[in-house]
Design a protein around this motif. Structure first.
Motif, PDB file in Angstrom:
ATOM      1  N   MET A 116      37.661  43.154   1.259  1.00  0.00           N
ATOM      2  CA  MET A 116      36.517  43.920   0.775  1.00  0.00           C
ATOM      3  C   MET A 116      35.287  43.015   0.713  1.00  0.00           C
ATOM      4  SD  MET A 116      35.175  46.736  -0.234  1.00  0.00           S
ATOM      5  CE  MET A 116      36.606  47.779  -0.408  1.00  0.00           C
ATOM      6  N   PHE A 117      34.161  43.583   1.107  1.00  0.00           N
ATOM      7  CA  PHE A 117      32.933  42.800   1.092  1.00  0.00           C
ATOM      8  C   PHE A 117      32.400  42.660  -0.332  1.00  0.00           C
ATOM      9  CE2 PHE A 117      31.996  47.182   2.507  1.00  0.00           C
ATOM     10  CZ  PHE A 117      31.313  47.646   1.403  1.00  0.00           C
ATOM     11  N   THR A 118      31.510  41.688  -0.508  1.00  0.00           N
ATOM     12  CA  THR A 118      30.927  41.425  -1.822  1.00  0.00           C
ATOM     13  C   THR A 118      29.493  41.930  -1.858  1.00  0.00           C
ATOM     14  OG1 THR A 118      30.044  39.267  -1.208  1.00  0.00           O
ATOM     15  CG2 THR A 118      32.345  39.339  -1.976  1.00  0.00           C
ATOM     16  N   PHE A 119      28.933  42.028  -3.063  1.00  0.00           N
ATOM     17  CA  PHE A 119      27.550  42.452  -3.196  1.00  0.00           C
ATOM     18  C   PHE A 119      26.596  41.377  -2.676  1.00  0.00           C
ATOM     19  CE2 PHE A 119      29.424  45.359  -6.387  1.00  0.00           C
ATOM     20  CZ  PHE A 119      28.925  46.554  -5.879  1.00  0.00           C
ATOM     21  N   ASP A 120      27.014  40.109  -2.732  1.00  0.00           N
ATOM     22  CA  ASP A 120      26.194  39.048  -2.145  1.00  0.00           C
ATOM     23  C   ASP A 120      26.077  39.244  -0.642  1.00  0.00           C
ATOM     24  OD1 ASP A 120      25.646  37.821  -4.525  1.00  0.00           O
ATOM     25  OD2 ASP A 120      27.259  36.343  -4.368  1.00  0.00           O
ATOM     26  N   GLN A 121      27.182  39.636  -0.002  1.00  0.00           N
ATOM     27  CA  GLN A 121      27.147  39.871   1.440  1.00  0.00           C
ATOM     28  C   GLN A 121      26.259  41.070   1.768  1.00  0.00           C
ATOM     29  OE1 GLN A 121      31.353  40.262   2.058  1.00  0.00           O
ATOM     30  NE2 GLN A 121      31.644  38.094   2.575  1.00  0.00           N
ATOM     31  N   LEU A 122      26.348  42.116   0.930  1.00  0.00           N
ATOM     32  CA  LEU A 122      25.496  43.277   1.153  1.00  0.00           C
ATOM     33  C   LEU A 122      24.023  42.912   0.987  1.00  0.00           C
ATOM     34  CD1 LEU A 122      27.329  46.219  -0.694  1.00  0.00           C
ATOM     35  CD2 LEU A 122      27.227  45.765   1.758  1.00  0.00           C
ATOM     36  N   ALA A 123      23.715  42.134  -0.048  1.00  0.00           N
ATOM     37  CA  ALA A 123      22.330  41.724  -0.281  1.00  0.00           C
ATOM     38  C   ALA A 123      21.822  40.880   0.880  1.00  0.00           C
ATOM     39  CB  ALA A 123      22.229  40.947  -1.586  1.00  0.00           C
ATOM     40  N   GLY A 124      22.665  40.005   1.405  1.00  0.00           N
ATOM     41  CA  GLY A 124      22.275  39.180   2.546  1.00  0.00           C
ATOM     42  C   GLY A 124      22.013  40.024   3.771  1.00  0.00           C
ATOM     43  N   PHE A 125      22.894  40.994   4.037  1.00  0.00           N
ATOM     44  CA  PHE A 125      22.711  41.862   5.197  1.00  0.00           C
ATOM     45  C   PHE A 125      21.427  42.684   5.071  1.00  0.00           C
ATOM     46  CE2 PHE A 125      23.285  46.211   6.837  1.00  0.00           C
ATOM     47  CZ  PHE A 125      23.237  45.924   8.200  1.00  0.00           C
ATOM     48  N   ILE A 126      21.175  43.235   3.892  1.00  0.00           N
ATOM     49  CA  ILE A 126      19.972  44.048   3.687  1.00  0.00           C
ATOM     50  C   ILE A 126      18.716  43.209   3.914  1.00  0.00           C
ATOM     51  CG2 ILE A 126      18.614  45.294   1.949  1.00  0.00           C
ATOM     52  CD1 ILE A 126      21.295  46.218   0.728  1.00  0.00           C
ATOM     53  N   ALA A 127      18.720  41.986   3.419  1.00  0.00           N
ATOM     54  CA  ALA A 127      17.557  41.110   3.593  1.00  0.00           C
ATOM     55  C   ALA A 127      17.299  40.827   5.066  1.00  0.00           C
ATOM     56  CB  ALA A 127      17.758  39.814   2.817  1.00  0.00           C
ATOM     57  N   VAL A 128      18.349  40.493   5.812  1.00  0.00           N
ATOM     58  CA  VAL A 128      18.197  40.215   7.244  1.00  0.00           C
ATOM     59  C   VAL A 128      17.760  41.465   7.985  1.00  0.00           C
ATOM     60  CG1 VAL A 128      19.376  39.501   9.361  1.00  0.00           C
ATOM     61  CG2 VAL A 128      19.872  38.330   7.204  1.00  0.00           C
ATOM     62  N   ALA A 129      18.354  42.620   7.624  1.00  0.00           N
ATOM     63  CA  ALA A 129      18.027  43.879   8.296  1.00  0.00           C
ATOM     64  C   ALA A 129      16.568  44.256   8.064  1.00  0.00           C
ATOM     65  CB  ALA A 129      18.950  44.983   7.802  1.00  0.00           C
ATOM     66  N   GLU A 130      16.042  43.967   6.904  1.00  0.00           N
ATOM     67  CA  GLU A 130      14.660  44.321   6.602  1.00  0.00           C
ATOM     68  C   GLU A 130      13.670  43.308   7.161  1.00  0.00           C
ATOM     69  OE1 GLU A 130      15.495  46.828   2.460  1.00  0.00           O
ATOM     70  OE2 GLU A 130      14.699  44.783   2.357  1.00  0.00           O
ATOM     71  N   GLU A 131      14.050  42.023   7.163  1.00  0.00           N
ATOM     72  CA  GLU A 131      13.151  40.984   7.676  1.00  0.00           C
ATOM     73  C   GLU A 131      13.277  40.809   9.180  1.00  0.00           C
ATOM     74  OE1 GLU A 131      10.921  39.495   5.957  1.00  0.00           O
ATOM     75  OE2 GLU A 131      11.524  40.007   3.915  1.00  0.00           O
ATOM     76  N   LEU A 132      14.473  41.156   9.722  1.00  0.00           N
ATOM     77  CA  LEU A 132      14.807  40.913  11.135  1.00  0.00           C
ATOM     78  C   LEU A 132      14.533  39.453  11.517  1.00  0.00           C
ATOM     79  CD1 LEU A 132      13.551  44.213  12.841  1.00  0.00           C
ATOM     80  CD2 LEU A 132      15.900  43.561  12.201  1.00  0.00           C
ATOM     81  N   HIS A 133      14.872  38.587  10.553  1.00  0.00           N
ATOM     82  CA  HIS A 133      14.668  37.144  10.752  1.00  0.00           C
ATOM     83  C   HIS A 133      15.510  36.413   9.711  1.00  0.00           C
ATOM     84  CE1 HIS A 133      12.671  33.233  10.907  1.00  0.00           C
ATOM     85  NE2 HIS A 133      12.152  33.610  12.090  1.00  0.00           N
ATOM     86  N   PHE A 134      16.425  35.556  10.180  1.00  0.00           N
ATOM     87  CA  PHE A 134      17.326  34.869   9.245  1.00  0.00           C
ATOM     88  C   PHE A 134      16.578  33.899   8.333  1.00  0.00           C
ATOM     89  CE2 PHE A 134      20.681  36.589  11.824  1.00  0.00           C
ATOM     90  CZ  PHE A 134      21.790  36.635  10.990  1.00  0.00           C
ATOM     91  N   GLY A 135      15.587  33.221   8.877  1.00  0.00           N
ATOM     92  CA  GLY A 135      14.856  32.251   8.068  1.00  0.00           C
ATOM     93  C   GLY A 135      14.119  32.904   6.913  1.00  0.00           C
ATOM     94  N   ARG A 136      13.375  33.991   7.238  1.00  0.00           N
ATOM     95  CA  ARG A 136      12.635  34.676   6.174  1.00  0.00           C
ATOM     96  C   ARG A 136      13.582  35.321   5.168  1.00  0.00           C
ATOM     97  NH1 ARG A 136       9.375  36.252  10.663  1.00  0.00           N
ATOM     98  NH2 ARG A 136      10.410  38.294  10.722  1.00  0.00           N
TER      99      ARG A 136
END
Length: 294
Positions: A1-21
């Protein structure tokens, strides 16, 4: 099962479309964020992001998963708030039992008062006779009852909501309406009677037997509901002893006459609850309701 940290990380990348930002936004470095996304994709079983050295894009699966991830994160953020509201009695469900007679008298005003005290609490209403309400309060199926005495005062706490008188319901233009005075037992001794059920309407049956002498041989119908009694009176099937609140029914063809009895306000309705309160919404209601503070 995934964690909320993983979900938060995915959402951030999906919204920024940039791993660094995205990593900067999450106050972390890029490598652990990349590993989080890889683990998430492995758990989900689908590629969520397309990435190369120049750009990051969501896959079709990633776009769908993003909506669900946002919903899950929103639920997670609301859950503690909801739990606190329920614990404080500001949310949840309050299950109330009521008699048919209280349904056309005090129930409406009481619900209006409840909506001001506990506006975010859902109210579940159940029309039940007093015996059924007491059973529901014992089993926990009900939180509050609007019922008639008697009841076990060691098990249940209560507050008298109101008293009212019994009146005689007669068909319109009945000879008794011409008397222009309180009706005595002598006046109705020859009348056909519509009587309360000794089992389904025990409170009213006992009250009438105790306070109003009448000839049992005159009983032509036995029913359990006040509405049914008044309807039968309108159909010219007889006269009936009903609480004064029955005048609110507005059934045509019926008049209500005062009775000459010793106690003019002998019908009681109580708010009843189990002394072992487990519903925080009920506890808050009882603290704030005017009748509970008297």
């Amino acid at each position: 099962m995934f964690t909320f940290d993983q979900l938060a990380g995915f959402i951030a990348v999906a919204e920024e479309l940039h791993f660094g930002r995205a990593a900067e936004r999450l106050n972390m470095t890029q490598p652990p964020l990349s590993r989080q996304i890889q683990k998430l994709e492995k758990i989900v079983g689908a590629e969520l992001l397309e990435r190369d050295n120049r750009k990051v894009e969501l896959t079709n699966a990633g776009q769908t998963f993003l909506e669900e991830a946002r919903r899950l994160m929103a639920l997670a953020e609301r859950a503690p708030v909801t739990a606190r509201r329920i614990a404080s009695g500001r949310s949840g469900v309050l299950r109330i039992g009521f008699t048919a007679a209280s349904g056309f008298s005090i129930l409406g005003p009481l619900l209006e008062e409840l909506s001001g005290i506990i506006p975010d609490v859902d109210v579940d209403l159940q029309e039940l006779v007093t015996g059924e309400q007491l059973h529901g309060l014992l089993t926990g199926e009900l939180d509050l009852g609007l019922a008639r005495p008697p009841f076990d005062k060691e098990t249940f706490d209560s507050h008298l909501l109101y008293r009212e008188s019994m009146v005689l319901a007669v068909p319109s233009r009945h000879p008794l309406t011409l008397l222009a005075r309180d009706i005595s037992p002598e006046d109705f001794k020859e009348e056909s009677l519509i009587m309360h059920s000794a089992t389904q309407a025990r409170y009213f049956y006992d009250l009438v037997v105790r306070t109003l002498p009448f000839n049992h041989a005159n009983v032509v119908h036995t029913v359990s509901q006040i509405l049914t009694m008044v309807s039968l009176v309108a159909a010219n099937r007889g006269v009936a002893f009903v609480p004064h609140s029955a005048t609110l029914l507005g059934i045509k063809g019926v008049e209500f006459l005062p009775l000459a009895v010793g106690d003019s306000e002998q019908v009681e309705l109580h708010a009843i609850w189990n002394r072992r309160i487990t519903n925080p919404a009920l506890a808050r209601l009882l603290r704030d309701l005017e009748f509970a503070m008297e």
